[in-house]
Scaffold this motif. Structure first.
Motif, PDB file in Angstrom:
ATOM      1  N   ARG A 222       0.840  -1.208   0.000  1.00  0.00           N
ATOM      2  CA  ARG A 222       0.000   0.000   0.000  1.00  0.00           C
ATOM      3  C   ARG A 222       0.870   1.252   0.000  1.00  0.00           C
ATOM      4  O   ARG A 222       1.883   1.316   0.700  1.00  0.00           O
ATOM      5  N   SER A 223       0.468   2.258  -0.774  1.00  0.00           N
ATOM      6  CA  SER A 223       1.169   3.536  -0.833  1.00  0.00           C
ATOM      7  C   SER A 223       0.156   4.636  -1.110  1.00  0.00           C
ATOM      8  O   SER A 223      -1.033   4.368  -1.361  1.00  0.00           O
ATOM      9  N   LEU A 224       0.612   5.886  -1.097  1.00  0.00           N
ATOM     10  CA  LEU A 224      -0.289   7.001  -1.340  1.00  0.00           C
ATOM     11  C   LEU A 224      -0.793   7.010  -2.774  1.00  0.00           C
ATOM     12  O   LEU A 224      -1.909   7.466  -3.036  1.00  0.00           O
ATOM     13  N   ASN A 225       0.006   6.528  -3.699  1.00  0.00           N
ATOM     14  CA  ASN A 225      -0.416   6.466  -5.097  1.00  0.00           C
ATOM     15  C   ASN A 225      -1.240   5.210  -5.383  1.00  0.00           C
ATOM     16  O   ASN A 225      -1.980   5.175  -6.371  1.00  0.00           O
ATOM     17  N   THR A 309     -12.187   6.557  -5.895  1.00  0.00           N
ATOM     18  CA  THR A 309     -12.828   5.248  -5.981  1.00  0.00           C
ATOM     19  C   THR A 309     -13.580   5.044  -7.292  1.00  0.00           C
ATOM     20  O   THR A 309     -14.377   4.118  -7.404  1.00  0.00           O
ATOM     21  N   GLY A 310     -13.350   5.917  -8.258  1.00  0.00           N
ATOM     22  CA  GLY A 310     -13.947   5.716  -9.576  1.00  0.00           C
ATOM     23  C   GLY A 310     -13.149   4.688 -10.355  1.00  0.00           C
ATOM     24  O   GLY A 310     -11.983   4.902 -10.681  1.00  0.00           O
ATOM     25  N   THR A 314      -8.260   7.565 -14.051  1.00  0.00           N
ATOM     26  CA  THR A 314      -6.809   7.348 -14.163  1.00  0.00           C
ATOM     27  C   THR A 314      -6.132   7.415 -12.799  1.00  0.00           C
ATOM     28  O   THR A 314      -5.047   6.857 -12.624  1.00  0.00           O
ATOM     29  N   ASN A 315      -6.773   8.078 -11.832  1.00  0.00           N
ATOM     30  CA  ASN A 315      -6.207   8.201 -10.488  1.00  0.00           C
ATOM     31  C   ASN A 315      -6.875   7.249  -9.496  1.00  0.00           C
ATOM     32  O   ASN A 315      -6.858   7.496  -8.284  1.00  0.00           O
ATOM     33  N   PHE A 316      -7.464   6.179  -9.991  1.00  0.00           N
ATOM     34  CA  PHE A 316      -8.122   5.216  -9.105  1.00  0.00           C
ATOM     35  C   PHE A 316      -7.158   4.738  -8.015  1.00  0.00           C
ATOM     36  O   PHE A 316      -6.037   4.312  -8.296  1.00  0.00           O
ATOM     37  N   PHE A 320      -2.819  10.637  -2.526  1.00  0.00           N
ATOM     38  CA  PHE A 320      -1.991  11.838  -2.469  1.00  0.00           C
ATOM     39  C   PHE A 320      -2.652  13.016  -3.178  1.00  0.00           C
ATOM     40  O   PHE A 320      -2.622  14.150  -2.698  1.00  0.00           O
ATOM     41  N   LEU A 321      -3.270  12.751  -4.332  1.00  0.00           N
ATOM     42  CA  LEU A 321      -3.875  13.827  -5.123  1.00  0.00           C
ATOM     43  C   LEU A 321      -5.186  14.325  -4.524  1.00  0.00           C
ATOM     44  O   LEU A 321      -5.716  15.362  -4.961  1.00  0.00           O
TER      45      LEU A 321
END
Length: 339
Positions: A222-225, A309-310, A314-316, A320-321
């Motif tokens: 697990r990480s922030l990204n 959570t979409g 692209t950022n699923f 961090f973002l």
């Protein structure tokens, strides 16, 4: 010779107490809302209950005599909830300069409706995903917190006149190091539940469209990204209705409702600690100057927001973002003159 045995001779004075209790709540007929004109057959507008009604299911004055499958929102009381928790409070009365209160809750809140008022959680909606199946929305409430710990404490440092250390110090030394107190206040709670969303059920439903859950999510690295980790189960299936044999979540088939529940995943927890040091300096008579130093978020701990959570974003899974819930460390000095 007569000797009297008193209670104080037999029992030590207790300065600490522990209180443990169970809290349970149950609610029925809770508010929910939805589209009364949702299609009975996904993808078929003509199956809307009021499709052929010349007044209902049509928006706008110009269309008042027309027919259509538009939304007809209604507020009802079909939802329910329950809450169960173990709560404990540990208190230490002032003893040897120390006093504190520590609170702990281990609980679970379940419901099938978030209600009309939004929460800062992803994927939830106050309306049912499928107006005709309210039971499918049952899961952890958007405000559910499994673990919650908070506490406050004050400690008088044992230095200076009348204390364990430096009790014979001169006035200058006692003025510098004696009489100081430290206080701390902290709070920690585990992450809020999130719902994984994506796809389209083509039903004109007013609720969020959840995805299919094919198997349990295995979180590795697990990480922030990558809040959901790098295990193959964390890579979603984005082809509608297709299970590749490894993904935990996938886009539902066209015109279908997702099978995953509300609260299928959890976001990051929150931790904050504030600390203070303070002392009153006596001048003359009843006149004093109080000095205080405060450190808010004393350890500069970063508590992040909830992950994306979409399922097709692209950022699923990116935390961090999404920003932070904590503020940076703030230091504050203050003085108060009392006369």
């Amino acid at each position: 010779e007569i000797y009297t045995l008193s209670l104080h001779d037999a029992l030590p004075i207790c300065t600490a107490s522990l209180q443990v209790g169970y809290v349970g709540e149950k609610g029925d007929h809770i508010e929910d809302y939805g589209n009364l004109n949702q299609y009975r057959v996904n993808g078929d507008p003509t199956s809307a209950p009021y499709y052929n009604n010349q007044y209902l299911g049509v928006n706008g004055i110009d269309s008042a005599l027309g027919i259509g499958p538009n939304s007809l929102l209604i507020t009802e009381s079909r939802a329910m909830m329950n809450y169960n928790a173990l709560q404990a409070v540990l208190r230490q009365r002032l003893s040897h300069g120390l006093e504190f209160t520590l609170n702990y809750t281990w609980g679970k809140a379940m419901t099938n409706s978030l209600g009309n008022y939004a929460l800062n959680v992803n994927g939830y909606s106050g309306a049912f995903q499928n107006y005709y199946n309210p039971k499918a929305d049952y899961g952890p409430a958007g405000y559910d917190v499994h673990q919650n710990i908070s506490g406050t404490g004050v400690y008088a440092l044992p230095f200076g006149h009348g204390k364990d250390y430096l009790s014979g110090a001169n006035r200058i030394v006692d003025g510098a190091v004696g009489g100081w107190k430290l206080s701390v206040a902290g709070v920690f709670y585990s992450g809020f539940p999130e719902a994984i969303t994506g796809g389209s059920n083509n039903s004109n439903s007013y609720g969020s469209n959840r995805v299919n859950q094919y198997r349990k999510l295995k979180i590795v690295n697990r990480s922030l990204n990558h809040w959901f980790g790098t295990d193959p189960s964390a890579t979603p299936c984005t082809t509608a209705g297709v299970d590749n044999g490894s993904c935990a979540f996938g886009v539902p088939a066209v015109n279908a409702f997702g099978t995953s529940s509300n609260g299928a995943v959890r976001g990051p927890g929150y931790l904050n600690v504030d600390m203070s040091a303070f002392k009153d300096f006596r001048i003359i008579g009843e006149q004093t100057i109080g000095f205080r130093f405060d450190a808010f978020n004393a350890f500069n701990i970063v508590s992040y927001g909830n992950p994306d959570t979409g399922i097709t974003d692209t950022n699923f899974g990116n935390v961090f973002l999404q920003g932070t819930r904590s503020v940076e460390r703030h230091l504050q000095f203050s003085a108060k003159y009392t006369f």
